[in-house]
Design an enzyme around this catalytic site. Structure first.
Site, PDB file in Angstrom:
ATOM      1  N   HIS A   4       0.795  -1.236   0.000  1.00  0.00           N
ATOM      2  CA  HIS A   4       0.000   0.000   0.000  1.00  0.00           C
ATOM      3  C   HIS A   4       0.821   1.276   0.000  1.00  0.00           C
ATOM      4  O   HIS A   4       0.271   2.375   0.091  1.00  0.00           O
ATOM      5  CB  HIS A   4      -0.951   0.002   1.204  1.00  0.00           C
ATOM      6  CG  HIS A   4      -1.865  -1.186   1.223  1.00  0.00           C
ATOM      7  ND1 HIS A   4      -1.527  -2.363   1.844  1.00  0.00           N
ATOM      8  CD2 HIS A   4      -3.078  -1.382   0.658  1.00  0.00           C
ATOM      9  CE1 HIS A   4      -2.504  -3.241   1.679  1.00  0.00           C
ATOM     10  NE2 HIS A   4      -3.463  -2.672   0.963  1.00  0.00           N
ATOM     11  N   GLY A  20      -3.950  11.051  10.511  1.00  0.00           N
ATOM     12  CA  GLY A  20      -4.948  10.263   9.788  1.00  0.00           C
ATOM     13  C   GLY A  20      -5.196  10.806   8.393  1.00  0.00           C
ATOM     14  O   GLY A  20      -5.342  10.064   7.424  1.00  0.00           O
ATOM     15  N   ARG A  24      -3.270  16.516   5.814  1.00  0.00           N
ATOM     16  CA  ARG A  24      -2.525  17.045   6.960  1.00  0.00           C
ATOM     17  C   ARG A  24      -1.060  16.601   6.884  1.00  0.00           C
ATOM     18  O   ARG A  24      -0.158  17.328   7.297  1.00  0.00           O
ATOM     19  CB  ARG A  24      -3.159  16.616   8.288  1.00  0.00           C
ATOM     20  CG  ARG A  24      -2.633  17.474   9.425  1.00  0.00           C
ATOM     21  CD  ARG A  24      -3.450  17.373  10.686  1.00  0.00           C
ATOM     22  NE  ARG A  24      -4.822  17.762  10.472  1.00  0.00           N
ATOM     23  CZ  ARG A  24      -5.859  17.170  11.049  1.00  0.00           C
ATOM     24  NH1 ARG A  24      -5.666  16.157  11.855  1.00  0.00           N
ATOM     25  NH2 ARG A  24      -7.074  17.589  10.806  1.00  0.00           N
ATOM     26  N   ARG A  43      -3.901   5.289  -3.459  1.00  0.00           N
ATOM     27  CA  ARG A  43      -5.215   5.588  -2.835  1.00  0.00           C
ATOM     28  C   ARG A  43      -5.278   7.006  -2.279  1.00  0.00           C
ATOM     29  O   ARG A  43      -6.075   7.287  -1.374  1.00  0.00           O
ATOM     30  CB  ARG A  43      -5.524   4.603  -1.694  1.00  0.00           C
ATOM     31  CG  ARG A  43      -5.818   3.209  -2.190  1.00  0.00           C
ATOM     32  CD  ARG A  43      -5.988   2.242  -1.052  1.00  0.00           C
ATOM     33  NE  ARG A  43      -6.262   0.908  -1.597  1.00  0.00           N
ATOM     34  CZ  ARG A  43      -7.432   0.301  -1.528  1.00  0.00           C
ATOM     35  NH1 ARG A  43      -8.439   0.856  -0.915  1.00  0.00           N
ATOM     36  NH2 ARG A  43      -7.598  -0.885  -2.065  1.00  0.00           N
ATOM     37  N   GLU A 180     -10.883   8.428  20.421  1.00  0.00           N
ATOM     38  CA  GLU A 180     -10.376   8.467  19.048  1.00  0.00           C
ATOM     39  C   GLU A 180     -10.419   7.051  18.464  1.00  0.00           C
ATOM     40  O   GLU A 180     -11.060   6.176  19.045  1.00  0.00           O
ATOM     41  CB  GLU A 180      -9.009   9.151  18.964  1.00  0.00           C
ATOM     42  CG  GLU A 180      -7.922   8.555  19.816  1.00  0.00           C
ATOM     43  CD  GLU A 180      -7.025   7.628  19.053  1.00  0.00           C
ATOM     44  OE1 GLU A 180      -7.268   6.397  19.128  1.00  0.00           O
ATOM     45  OE2 GLU A 180      -6.039   8.089  18.447  1.00  0.00           O
ATOM     46  N   MET A 181      -9.750   6.809  17.332  1.00  0.00           N
ATOM     47  CA  MET A 181     -10.023   5.555  16.624  1.00  0.00           C
ATOM     48  C   MET A 181      -8.792   4.780  16.129  1.00  0.00           C
ATOM     49  O   MET A 181      -8.943   3.861  15.330  1.00  0.00           O
ATOM     50  CB  MET A 181     -10.955   5.835  15.436  1.00  0.00           C
ATOM     51  CG  MET A 181     -12.282   6.443  15.857  1.00  0.00           C
ATOM     52  SD  MET A 181     -13.399   6.747  14.480  1.00  0.00           S
ATOM     53  CE  MET A 181     -13.842   5.090  14.021  1.00  0.00           C
ATOM     54  N   ASP A 205     -13.239  17.923  18.942  1.00  0.00           N
ATOM     55  CA  ASP A 205     -14.673  17.886  19.252  1.00  0.00           C
ATOM     56  C   ASP A 205     -14.832  17.789  20.764  1.00  0.00           C
ATOM     57  O   ASP A 205     -14.216  16.937  21.384  1.00  0.00           O
ATOM     58  CB  ASP A 205     -15.335  16.662  18.613  1.00  0.00           C
ATOM     59  CG  ASP A 205     -15.029  16.570  17.133  1.00  0.00           C
ATOM     60  OD1 ASP A 205     -15.633  17.320  16.363  1.00  0.00           O
ATOM     61  OD2 ASP A 205     -14.143  15.775  16.759  1.00  0.00           O
TER      62      ASP A 205
END
Ligand code: HPA
Length: 235
Positions: A4, A20, A24, A43, A180-181, A205
């Protein structure tokens, strides 16, 4: 070249910042690095290498969520020999202890992710960052009066969670600062491969007061976090 990432061997530095958002990554490279080159755009997930204070540093977009993050982090570590990885990201605060635009140094993660269930079965793995990176980032933030907060975050698979209110309250009652994730995967891979990892987040947020940083302010607001991360990752 990995599956990738289209960089050739040697094009990615041992030290990598991981936002992410690929745009950025571009902003960080163009704002802070010298002699920059873009080594991948597969991608649209951009990656750049340049120099910060004379040392080679790369910046690689990872996408959102642990499955996407995991692909890039695995390939950076295993195919490109990266040794220090600092995620620079955003989070939603669930505690009054942090406010919009605050910077958080993540000293541990909790997660609801099925990735952990798949990997660790019935074990509740304790995901922590590299102490050296955390200690250095903390000192840098203190010396420069940037005053980052140190604490834990919940790393979730679902941005839009049905039981968010209940889960946020529960996690807050156990001292968790934000959601967060990605970082639980970074910390698991740091432990697995013996590389140095850390997450630094900016609160984008506020889930307590229902406020968010305006989209146009997002990029500039995050400069504090990027400066701590860059000064931490270099030798
Ligand atoms: N939830 C999960 N991840 C996030 C959030 C959020 O509210 N804000 C930024 N990343």
């Amino acid at each position: 070249m990995s599956l990738h990432i289209s960089a050739k061997n040697g094009e990615i530095a041992e030290k990598v910042l991981l936002p992410g958002d690929p745009l950025r990554a571009k902003f960080i490279a163009e704002t802070y690095l010298e002699n920059v080159s873009c080594y991948t755009n597969i991608r649209g997930m951009l990656g750049f290498t340049g120099e910060y204070k004379g040392q080679r540093v790369s910046v690689q977009g990872t996408g959102m969520g642990m499955p996407s993050f995991s692909i890039y982090a695995n390939e950076l570590i295993n195919d490109y020999n990266c040794k220090k990885l600092i995620r620079v990201g955003t989070c939603g605060s669930i505690s009054e202890k942090v406010n919009l635009k605050d910077v958080i140094l993540v000293n541990g993660t909790h997660t609801d992710s099925s990735i952990y269930k798949t990997r660790f079965k019935d074990i509740n793995f304790s995901a922590v960052p590299s102490f050296d990176l955390l200690y250095k980032a903390y000192n840098i933030s203190k010396q420069s009066s940037l005053s980052a907060k140190v604490g834990t975050v919940l790393v979730t698979d679902l941005f839009y969670m049905d039981s968010a209110k209940e889960i946020n309250e529960l996690m807050k009652s156990y001292g968790t600062l934000a959601i967060e994730m990605e970082s639980a995967e970074l910390y698991a891979l740091g432990a697995k491969f013996g590389v140095d990892v850390l997450t630094i987040l900016t609160v984008s947020d506020d889930l307590v007061k229902n406020k968010a940083v305006a989209p146009k302010d997002r990029q500039t607001t995050f400069t504090q976090m990027m400066e701590i991360a860059l000064d931490t990752i270099i030798d």
